[in-house]
Design a protein around this motif. Structure first.
Motif, PDB file in Angstrom:
ATOM      1  N   ARG A  93       0.834  -1.207   0.000  1.00  0.00           N
ATOM      2  CA  ARG A  93       0.000   0.000   0.000  1.00  0.00           C
ATOM      3  C   ARG A  93       0.872   1.261   0.000  1.00  0.00           C
ATOM      4  N   LEU A  94       1.955   1.218   0.742  1.00  0.00           N
ATOM      5  CA  LEU A  94       2.870   2.363   0.770  1.00  0.00           C
ATOM      6  C   LEU A  94       3.471   2.601  -0.604  1.00  0.00           C
ATOM      7  N   ARG A  95       3.928   1.531  -1.257  1.00  0.00           N
ATOM      8  CA  ARG A  95       4.548   1.673  -2.583  1.00  0.00           C
ATOM      9  C   ARG A  95       3.561   2.209  -3.602  1.00  0.00           C
ATOM     10  N   LEU A  96       2.337   1.702  -3.563  1.00  0.00           N
ATOM     11  CA  LEU A  96       1.312   2.187  -4.494  1.00  0.00           C
ATOM     12  C   LEU A  96       1.035   3.671  -4.279  1.00  0.00           C
ATOM     13  N   GLN A  97       0.960   4.078  -3.008  1.00  0.00           N
ATOM     14  CA  GLN A  97       0.672   5.473  -2.692  1.00  0.00           C
ATOM     15  C   GLN A  97       1.812   6.396  -3.128  1.00  0.00           C
ATOM     16  N   ILE A  98       3.060   6.012  -2.799  1.00  0.00           N
ATOM     17  CA  ILE A  98       4.204   6.845  -3.168  1.00  0.00           C
ATOM     18  C   ILE A  98       4.346   6.909  -4.683  1.00  0.00           C
ATOM     19  N   ARG A  99       4.147   5.768  -5.364  1.00  0.00           N
ATOM     20  CA  ARG A  99       4.268   5.765  -6.827  1.00  0.00           C
ATOM     21  C   ARG A  99       3.205   6.675  -7.452  1.00  0.00           C
ATOM     22  N   GLN A 100       1.995   6.664  -6.880  1.00  0.00           N
ATOM     23  CA  GLN A 100       0.943   7.537  -7.394  1.00  0.00           C
ATOM     24  C   GLN A 100       1.305   9.004  -7.169  1.00  0.00           C
ATOM     25  N   GLN A 101       1.867   9.309  -6.000  1.00  0.00           N
ATOM     26  CA  GLN A 101       2.288  10.684  -5.723  1.00  0.00           C
ATOM     27  C   GLN A 101       3.372  11.132  -6.696  1.00  0.00           C
ATOM     28  N   VAL A 102       4.326  10.245  -6.986  1.00  0.00           N
ATOM     29  CA  VAL A 102       5.412  10.584  -7.917  1.00  0.00           C
ATOM     30  C   VAL A 102       4.852  10.835  -9.314  1.00  0.00           C
ATOM     31  N   LEU A 103       3.974   9.954  -9.779  1.00  0.00           N
ATOM     32  CA  LEU A 103       3.411  10.118 -11.118  1.00  0.00           C
ATOM     33  C   LEU A 103       2.556  11.379 -11.204  1.00  0.00           C
ATOM     34  N   ASP A 104       1.784  11.658 -10.145  1.00  0.00           N
ATOM     35  CA  ASP A 104       0.977  12.888 -10.130  1.00  0.00           C
ATOM     36  C   ASP A 104       1.879  14.122 -10.157  1.00  0.00           C
ATOM     37  N   LYS A 105       2.994  14.045  -9.423  1.00  0.00           N
ATOM     38  CA  LYS A 105       3.921  15.177  -9.393  1.00  0.00           C
ATOM     39  C   LYS A 105       4.569  15.391 -10.753  1.00  0.00           C
ATOM     40  N   LEU A 106       4.931  14.305 -11.417  1.00  0.00           N
ATOM     41  CA  LEU A 106       5.531  14.420 -12.740  1.00  0.00           C
ATOM     42  C   LEU A 106       4.520  14.989 -13.739  1.00  0.00           C
ATOM     43  N   CYS A 107       3.256  14.584 -13.605  1.00  0.00           N
ATOM     44  CA  CYS A 107       2.210  15.157 -14.475  1.00  0.00           C
ATOM     45  C   CYS A 107       2.047  16.644 -14.208  1.00  0.00           C
ATOM     46  N   GLU A 108       2.151  17.028 -12.932  1.00  0.00           N
ATOM     47  CA  GLU A 108       2.023  18.445 -12.581  1.00  0.00           C
ATOM     48  C   GLU A 108       3.193  19.264 -13.122  1.00  0.00           C
ATOM     49  N   LEU A 109       4.409  18.731 -13.001  1.00  0.00           N
ATOM     50  CA  LEU A 109       5.590  19.468 -13.454  1.00  0.00           C
ATOM     51  C   LEU A 109       5.721  19.471 -14.968  1.00  0.00           C
ATOM     52  N   GLY A 110       5.284  18.365 -15.600  1.00  0.00           N
ATOM     53  CA  GLY A 110       5.239  18.343 -17.053  1.00  0.00           C
ATOM     54  C   GLY A 110       6.569  18.049 -17.722  1.00  0.00           C
ATOM     55  N   PRO A 111       6.549  18.062 -19.048  1.00  0.00           N
ATOM     56  CA  PRO A 111       7.737  17.674 -19.826  1.00  0.00           C
ATOM     57  C   PRO A 111       8.913  18.619 -19.660  1.00  0.00           C
ATOM     58  N   ALA A 112       8.657  19.888 -19.353  1.00  0.00           N
ATOM     59  CA  ALA A 112       9.761  20.829 -19.182  1.00  0.00           C
ATOM     60  C   ALA A 112      10.687  20.399 -18.051  1.00  0.00           C
ATOM     61  N   TYR A 113      10.112  19.783 -17.021  1.00  0.00           N
ATOM     62  CA  TYR A 113      10.914  19.287 -15.896  1.00  0.00           C
ATOM     63  C   TYR A 113      11.459  17.892 -16.183  1.00  0.00           C
ATOM     64  N   ILE A 114      10.620  17.032 -16.772  1.00  0.00           N
ATOM     65  CA  ILE A 114      11.013  15.645 -17.005  1.00  0.00           C
ATOM     66  C   ILE A 114      12.199  15.549 -17.952  1.00  0.00           C
TER      67      ILE A 114
END
Length: 603
Positions: A93-114
């Protein structure tokens, strides 16, 4: 690793444990019950041995002890299974939650950051580093509580029987956690460095794998092979350093535990030989006491040894947490908030207008990329952005997409962009870049992107609109035709047309195009340009293009250089007036003539 940073990362890791739910507490509960069952088991065995050897009781008199012992075996097995199962669920459950937070953060920051890091390094963060958090929550955190509870319970049971045995256990117990901490600090630092090396190796390998054809073309295969070998050797050395620390600490923990148990055994041995006469409370030491305490001694040190073993899970998690915390805590600087209503919406049933006044676009580290510039894009107007590389065209598009911060004014239908809800705003946009992004799956799945409202007839109509339906229809599976990894089985032009068809399904009010024909041949270029022109007749569009000769139908052309607007106007006006656009047009014509002459010479 410096101590303040380690404490900061440990605190951050413990703050995430709420994602484990009640399974973390359930793991501790099962561990406590396992510890209590150990006491009962030791009591039953010691009573049986004392009764048979010393009291010379018949086995029938001890039947209830044997029955209790037999019943305790499956109970302990069930508790051990339940503890492992609940600990795994907590970590999952922890891994799923952290992975979701990371993916949401990457979506928020977008390709300019990635794009600031290689794809391989992101894969390491999203996959391996998150996986390395599992044992910290599944094993280390529960073991910390059990390492305090179980030895304390055993001491409470031993001291009333023999204070000397209890004192030996109490004085030798701190040796294990002290050495564990000393070794663990070095292990945490080694893990952190190793993660950085792994991230660099992943990024290096992924980039070279993508450019394998280019490397072969320029005969650089051997050189890059040596570079990869060097990077791999660096990672191997780091991994072996971590393993050396792990094996060293495990061996020393076992040594201290064995020595402590040996001291206890020597004490009871000499006491039974009447060479030692202390530790009891007036009565001599019985066989029951000796067996009971000696059976509990390994279990007394076992939670401490387990915590020492799992301490490397903490070191591993700290090493992984550094990059994760940095990413999740990252905040975009310099973002302006002009409106008192931070979450406004834009009407989707009308064409969009854009108005920029003294607009400055910044990179994520705060550097000025574009501006100050001012321009207007009217409803249903098709506008082209042109200029040399590095002039700020793509940065301006990233600001419109909400991926780069800006200052100044950027109004969408009179509403400040920074105050518009970003997910809602992006529903009004259709974007197409120079590198089509298609995923492993069918043609239908790549176009619908999970939108179940799109029918096969609608998909077919859009594929016909971009002149790719004939190719799809020839395939046996049609819309169910699979697209492989890295768009295998498709040419760049075919992939770009499918991506364009996907963009057209959005019925967006603003079309953003970043060099959509950069990777296409001339025939495909003309088809894509014609399709874009037809598709954007009733919507607002903003397109970056290097093909100046294809811009005759644009309502307005904005010429940029070094982050500033240097010219504006339609094609005919700019083509006749002296300036950067005219110079770029002449350079393009000269280049086309050179390519044509070289092609004829080869023929």
């Amino acid at each position: 690793m410096n101590i303040p940073l380690e404490k900061q990362l440990t605190k951050w890791l413990k703050q995430q444990k709420k994602s484990c739910g009640f399974f973390l507490n359930l793991t501790v509960t099962f561990g406590v019950l396992t510890g209590l069952s150990l006491l009962v088991q030791a009591y039953l065995i010691a009573s049986i041995i004392h009764g048979i050897v010393i009291l010379e009781l018949p086995t029938q008199a001890l039947n209830h002890h044997f029955i209790g012992l037999l019943c305790l075996i499956p109970v302990r097995a069930a508790l051990a299974f339940a503890r492992e199962r609940s600990s795994f669920e907590a970590g999952k459950r922890l891994r799923l939650q952290i992975r979701q937070q990371v993916l949401d953060k990457l979506c928020e920051l977008g390709p300019a950051y990635i794009k600031g890091k290689p794809a391989g390094s992101w894969a390491t963060i999203v996959l391996e580093q998150i996986e390395d958090l599992h044992d910290f929550y599944a094993r280390y955190l529960p073991q910390m509580l059990l390492a305090g509870f179980i030895p304390l319970t055993i001491l409470i049971a031993v001291f009333p029987l023999n204070w000397a045995a209890g004192l030996i256990l109490l004085t030798t117990a701190p040796l294990i956690p002290i050495f564990m901490i000393l070794v663990g600090k070095g292990a945490a630092d080694a893990n952190r460095k190793n993660f950085k090396v792994l991230t660099q190796l992943s990024g290096h390998f992924m980039d070279r794998l993508k450019g394998l054809k280019t490397l072969k073309l320029f005969n650089q295969g051997e050189t890059e092979l040596k570079n990869i070998e060097s990077a791999s050797e660096s990672f191997r050395s780091g991994t072996m350093a971590v393993l050396r620390l792990a094996f060293l600490s495990s061996a020393v923990l076992e040594f201290f535990a064995a020595i402590s148990i040996a001291v206890l055994a020597v004490y009871f041995g000499f006491s039974f030989l009447e060479e030692l006469n202390f530790g009891h409370y007036g009565e001599s030491i019985t066989l029951f006491i000796g067996v009971f305490v000696l059976m509990l001694a390994p279990e007394f040190y076992q939670p401490l040894r387990d915590m020492g073993t799992h301490y490397h899970a903490k070191a591993q998690a700290i090493g992984a947490a550094e990059a994760l915390k940095e990413l999740l805590d990252y905040e975009v600087p310099h973002q302006q908030q002009n409106s008192t209503t931070p979450s406004q919406s834009v009407q989707t049933n009308q064409a969009l207008t854009l108005q920029a006044a003294d607009l400055c676009v910044y990179s994520l580290d705060g550097s000025l990329l574009v501006g100050p510039i001012s321009f207007t894009v009217e409803q249903n107007q098709n506008v082209a952005l042109v200029g040399p590389s590095g002039s700020g065209k793509t940065s301006l598009l990233n600001a419109l997409l909400g991926f780069l911060p800006y200052q100044g004014s950027l109004l969408v239908n009179g509403v400040e962009l920074s105050s518009i809800d970003k997910p809602q705003w992006r529903k009004n946009l259709a974007w197409l870049g120079q590198d089509p992004q298609l995923f492993y799956g069918t043609v239908r799945e790549n176009i619908t992107m999970g939108d179940t409202t799109l029918t096969d007839e609608t998909i077919k109509a859009h594929l016909q609109q971009v002149a790719i339906w004939d190719f799809i229809e020839q395939k046996t599976l049609g819309l169910a035709h699979p697209i492989g990894e890295q768009m295998s089985g498709l040419s760049v032009g075919q992939a770009q047309r499918i991506a364009l068809a996907r963009a057209l399904t959005k019925n967006a009010q603003l079309f953003l195009l970043d060099e959509p024909t950069a990777s296409l041949d001339q025939d495909s270029e003309r088809v894509i340009f014609s399709t874009i022109q037809d598709a954007t007749q009733d919507m607002t569009s903003l397109m970056i293009s290097h093909r100046l000769d294809q811009l005759q139908h644009m309502h307005n052309i904005i010429v940029m250089d070094q982050g500033k607007i240097v010219q504006q106007g339609d094609f005919d006006t700019l083509n006749k007036a002296p300036g950067l656009f005219n110079d770029m047009q002449q350079d393009m014509s000269h280049l086309d003539n050179t390519i044509s002459m070289n092609s004829q010479a080869e023929i």
